[in-house]
Every structure is written in C-alpha cells, then in structure tokens.
Scaffold this active site. Structure first.
Site, PDB file in Angstrom:
ATOM      1  N   SER A 125      45.743  35.821  43.738  1.00 25.48           N
ATOM      2  CA  SER A 125      44.560  36.297  43.017  1.00 25.48           C
ATOM      3  C   SER A 125      44.125  35.445  41.839  1.00 25.48           C
ATOM      4  O   SER A 125      43.025  35.628  41.330  1.00 25.48           O
ATOM      5  CB  SER A 125      44.786  37.733  42.543  1.00 25.48           C
ATOM      6  N   LYS A 177      40.765  39.937  32.528  1.00 27.29           N
ATOM      7  CA  LYS A 177      40.636  40.660  33.798  1.00 27.29           C
ATOM      8  C   LYS A 177      40.752  42.162  33.566  1.00 27.29           C
ATOM      9  O   LYS A 177      41.614  42.621  32.806  1.00 27.29           O
ATOM     10  CB  LYS A 177      41.728  40.168  34.753  1.00 27.29           C
ATOM     11  N   SER A 235      41.629  38.307  43.476  1.00 28.57           N
ATOM     12  CA  SER A 235      40.951  39.378  42.775  1.00 28.57           C
ATOM     13  C   SER A 235      40.532  39.023  41.349  1.00 28.57           C
ATOM     14  O   SER A 235      39.787  39.788  40.727  1.00 28.57           O
ATOM     15  CB  SER A 235      41.883  40.606  42.719  1.00 28.57           C
TER      16      SER A 235
END
Length: 446
Positions: free
Chosen positions: A175, A77, A151
């Site tokens: 997330s 990420k 996210s």
C-alpha cells in the site's frame, strides 16, 4: 516572492531553520495549491485550515534551528490518528470521533517540526489497490484517467502533485509501494519493528508498516530516520553489493508487461556499470504464495471490520471480510509466513538486494471501483501489483523507486528488497539509481 511548493522537505526545512522563510509562509503556499488543484486529484479527505496557526507554533519553538523537518507540510493517511481529527479509514461505517492524541508516528513527525496540513483519501479499511469510496476518487496526478493506486493513494497523489512535500502512509500488501510506483515517488516499507505500527486492529498480523512517501531518496531517508528515531546511513556511499534481478511475477498466471521488465533490466545494467555484482536469479517463491497472501489479506480485514455496521460497508468490503473470517483461525495459529521466510532466507544470504519491477502494468482506470464486485476488484489488483505482497508476508524491507516512464508518459518504477535490517542498503542503492537516472519530481498539474 519565492514559491515553496514543489520543493523538497530538506530544502524547506533548511530554509526555515535559517529563517529565509517562515513556516506559515510555507504552509500557506501549500494550502493555496491544494485549494487550486485538489479538485482535479482528490488526494485529501480533510484539509486542515488550522495548520497555518500550528506553523506559527513551530516558528516560536526554541529548538527551531535543530528541527530536521522544521516547517515541512505533511499529509497523513486517513487511518492514523491526528489529534483533534477523526480518522475515517475511507468508510462511512467508522465513527466520526476526533482523536484525543496523535498516533506515535504523527507525534514523532510533529516533534521534528512537521505541520499536518490534511488527511488523505484511502479505500475503505485500506483494503484495495485503488483509492476511491465514500470520500471520492483519487487520481494519479501524472495521468488523471488512472487511479493513483492504493491504499495510500491519497498520500501519494498529494506528494506527486506538489500539494505536500512529504506524506505518511502504510503498507500491508504493497500500500506504499503501489501508489508510489504509479505516482513517481520514493517510498520504503521498513522491516518489521523498525517503525512503530499500530495500524487498525493488529497491523494485519504484523504485516503492515508505516513509512514515508517522498520525491527524493534523501527526503525518504530523512523522514524514515524521524519515524524510526535512528539514522540510516549517509548519502553518497558506494559499497559494492550482490544484486539479484528477477523479472517474473511470484503469482502463477500473472505476467509482467514489457515497460516494467525493461525498467528493471535497464536499472540492473546501470548498477552493474557502477561496480555492483548483478545477476539474473529467481527467488524460490512457493506456488502457494498467492493463497497465503489472500488468506492473510482477507483475515486482516475481517479483524478490522469486526464491530462495524455491515450495512454501512461497501459490498466489496463486506465480501472481503466474510471471506477472511473463514481463514481467521488458520492464519492466527498457522506457520505459513515462517515457512516462507525460511524458504527465502538462503536466497538473501547470497544476495544483498533483490531488484524487480515494482508493478506488472499500469494502474486501473480511475473509476468507482467501490461500486463493483469483490472478485473484479481482487483480480484487478492481483493483475497489476503481484510483486509487493511477498515482502509483507516475510516482514522484510522493500522500496519502490521511480525509473523511466510508461508509454503514456506516466512514471515507471522498480522495487528493491533486502534482508531484515537492510533499510540503509536499500536507500544507498536507490540513491545511486536516482543519481544515474534522475526523475521529474512533481507532476505538471499546476
């Protein structure tokens, strides 16, 4: 020639350790798949061509035969440091400065033999439950008209599309679990302190945790063990547990749609059939939980946005941070999270696991949500993912596990929650659900 894409991390690592395939062959196959498919998905912000050479370094290691993730391609990420790469956190406001060193979680995964093949897309500052912004729109590989979620949307999309067998993400208000539920993956948000955090400027007051995104429970357990540097129980255990089932949203006024309540009800029935004591029971969520969540959510962004040029932030992010600045002092000195833990602790003293729907409804459409107003974004997220934030506020472990399908054919999912230190218990119950109701591991996008 064997195609190593679409395989589990455990399968790949075993084959590399036994020298049935080289790390370069595995990594090259995944890079080629990314080049072929990611234009339709938008999972990656940066693909690392140098990963093939780094795979050769893994192959040359003297300890290759002992590496738990030998040669396994890994997506990271884009809010965690990867040596030599800038992490842009989904924002044009972030400096494009290469990191001098890996984040501790990335370092642990590399030490275990993983090869970082790219950095995955996130919404700006990892704020929202859909993934789009300065670096494009990330789509659900199962239904490209829908968002992958956020996210950690890029990380989830990468694994679901078979572009990487594992991805590293993090979870501050859901997330990891939100995109995992959308994309048919297994994830676990570990409890506070189990895995090093170090996310942004203060981990959203300790609510954010790093964790794995995987296609199987075994792979999630394997990656979590590397991240935490400890083992989390063995596969195949069947200890009878007391499991509570709740179908309602913690947020007043938000309902859970039938496909998700049906999934939780059916999962509960299957678990009851294996000897668990399963009951309908409602956690005593306070009516104020929504206010507590939004205060901490926005205040965390206010901290992360400090020092960035507001003119380079999207309007929704600027508004979010401005709201958070009003709450910042109260969050820093308040005891709302402690009171929530005290309120919920007796429930988890009675039950080992809480089973809920993972989401309330399918993800919003894949669209330029970053060009829309803050209220519209906040409302969309709250309406489809009201069941995740409570467990960031408490700091307790929670999983998303695929279970069944939505009418569109996209995956459905359930959430498992436990008391502090119960990661192994959650993985054990998730393993049973995987055995009872196997799921298709990779979306048919190839």
């Amino acid at each position: 020639m064997t195609d190593w894409t679409g395989r589990t991390a455990a399968e790949i690592a075993a084959a590399v350790r036994e020298k049935r395939v080289t790390p370069r062959e595995v990594v090259t196959a995944h890079l080629e798949r990314i080049a072929r498919l990611d234009g339709r998905i938008g999972a990656f912000r940066k693909v690392r061509a140098e990963a093939a050479a780094e795979a050769d370094e893994v192959a040359a290691r003297a300890d290759l035969a002992e590496l738990p993730l030998a040669g396994v391609p890994l997506a990271v990420k884009d809010n965690l440091a990867v040596r030599g790469e800038a992490h842009l956190d989904g924002s044009a406001a972030m400096p494009d400065t290469p990191a001098d060193a890996d984040h501790v979680t990335v370092a642990r995964l590399r030490a275990a033999g993983a090869v970082v093949i790219g950095l995955t897309n996130v919404p700006e500052l990892c704020v929202f439950g859909t993934t789009e912004g300065a670096h494009g729109i990330t789509r659900n590989p199962w239904d490209t008209g829908r968002s992958a979620g956020g996210s950690s949307g890029g990380s989830a999309a990468a694994v679901a599309a078979g572009l990487a067998p594992l991805a590293l993400g993090n979870d501050g208000m859901g997330s990891l679990r939100i995109p995992a539920a959308n994309c048919g993956l297994v994830t676990i948000k570990p409890g506070f302190g189990v895995v090093p955090a170090g996310i942004g400027n203060g981990d959203w007051f300790g609510m954010s945790e790093n964790g794995p995104l995987a296609t199987t429970v075994a792979d999630a357990r394997l990656m979590l063990s590397v991240l935490a540097e400890k083992e989390f129980g063995g596969a195949g255990q069947r200890t009878p547990r007391k499991i509570a089932v709740s179908l309602r949203s913690p947020l007043v006024g938000v309902t859970v749609s039938r496909p998700y309540t049906n999934a939780a009800t059916e999962a509960a029935g299957l678990l009851a059939g294996t000897g668990h004591e399963v009951r309908r029971a409602e956690p005593p969520y306070p009516a104020s939980i929504g206010v507590t969540a939004i205060r901490h959510w926005t205040a965390g962004t206010a901290v992360d946005a400090a020092g960035l040029d507001p003119a380079l932030l999207a309007r929704r992010t600027r508004v979010h941070a401005a709201i958070g600045r009003r709450f910042l002092h109260g969050v820093q000195v308040g005891d709302a999270r402690e009171r929530l833990r005290a309120r919920l602790a007796p429930f988890f003293a009675e039950y080992d696991v809480l089973l809920t729907p993972a989401l309330a409804r399918h993800a919003p459409k894949a669209a330029p949500w970053h060009e829309r107003g803050w209220f519209r974004n906040a409302l969309a997220g709250s309406n489809y993912s009201p069941l995740t934030p409570a467990w960031n506020l408490t700091g307790w472990p929670a999983m998303s596990v695929p279970f069944g399908t939505l009418p569109s054919g996209a995956p459905c999912a359930v959430q498992l929650v436990g008391r502090p230190g119960s990661e192994a218990v959650l993985l054990e119950v998730a393993q049973q659900l995987e055995t009872l109701r196997p799921w298709q591991r990779v979306a048919p996008v190839g």
